[in-house]
Design a protein around this motif. Structure first.
Motif, mmCIF file in Angstrom:
data_model
loop_
_atom_site.group_PDB
_atom_site.id
_atom_site.type_symbol
_atom_site.label_atom_id
_atom_site.label_comp_id
_atom_site.label_asym_id
_atom_site.label_seq_id
_atom_site.Cartn_x
_atom_site.Cartn_y
_atom_site.Cartn_z
ATOM 1 N N THR A 134 38.384 43.901 35.055
ATOM 2 C CA THR A 134 39.566 44.481 34.912
ATOM 3 C C THR A 134 38.958 45.315 36.298
ATOM 4 N N THR B 245 44.032 43.213 35.147
ATOM 5 C CA THR B 245 43.918 43.560 33.299
ATOM 6 C C THR B 245 43.521 42.152 32.255
ATOM 7 N N GLN C 128 46.828 45.607 40.325
ATOM 8 C CA GLN C 128 46.207 45.583 38.930
ATOM 9 C C GLN C 128 45.567 44.592 37.938
#
Length: 124
Positions: free
Chosen positions: A91, A121, A119
């Motif tokens: 992450t 995750t 991003q």
């Protein structure tokens, strides 16, 4: 205008896969070494992988060897990072960067251009 744009990030469960893409405008990626870096919350940015411009040799951080694969698509002027067997510790915000000479997963100063990041995750 010289620009790098990352895409492909998102939320994935542990063990899953994502494919990140780095697209360039204003210059040709084929002529640059391309690196992928990541920065997790509260941690310093670290190198993940890079691919040379000369012979497309590839390099990986130990933490991602055997799970991540970097590749070029010169026709599309993109570089991809295929991420398999993802773990929660993967992450981070992932950045691509372009270096005019040789690539490195440890020497950020070699890179002239950076994207804004995407991003990733990994969570159940």
């Amino acid at each position: 205008q010289v620009q790098l744009v990352e895409s492909g990030g998102g939320l994935v469960q542990p063990g899953g896969s994502l494919r990140l893409s780095c697209a360039a405008s204003g210059f040709t990626l084929e002529h640059y070494a391309i690196g992928w870096f990541r920065q997790a919350p509260g941690k310093e940015r670290e190198g993940v992988s890079c691919i040379e411009s000369s012979d497309s040799s590839t390099y990986y951080a130990d933490s991602v060897k055997g799970r991540f694969t970097i590749s070029r698509d010169n026709a599309k002027n993109t570089v991809a990072l295929q991420m398999n067997s993802l773990k929660p510790e993967d992450t981070a915000v992932y950045y691509c960067a372009a270096a005019p000479f040789t690539c490195s997963v440890t020497e950020e100063f070699r890179y002239d251009y950076w994207g804004q990041g995407t991003q990733v995750t990994v969570s159940s």
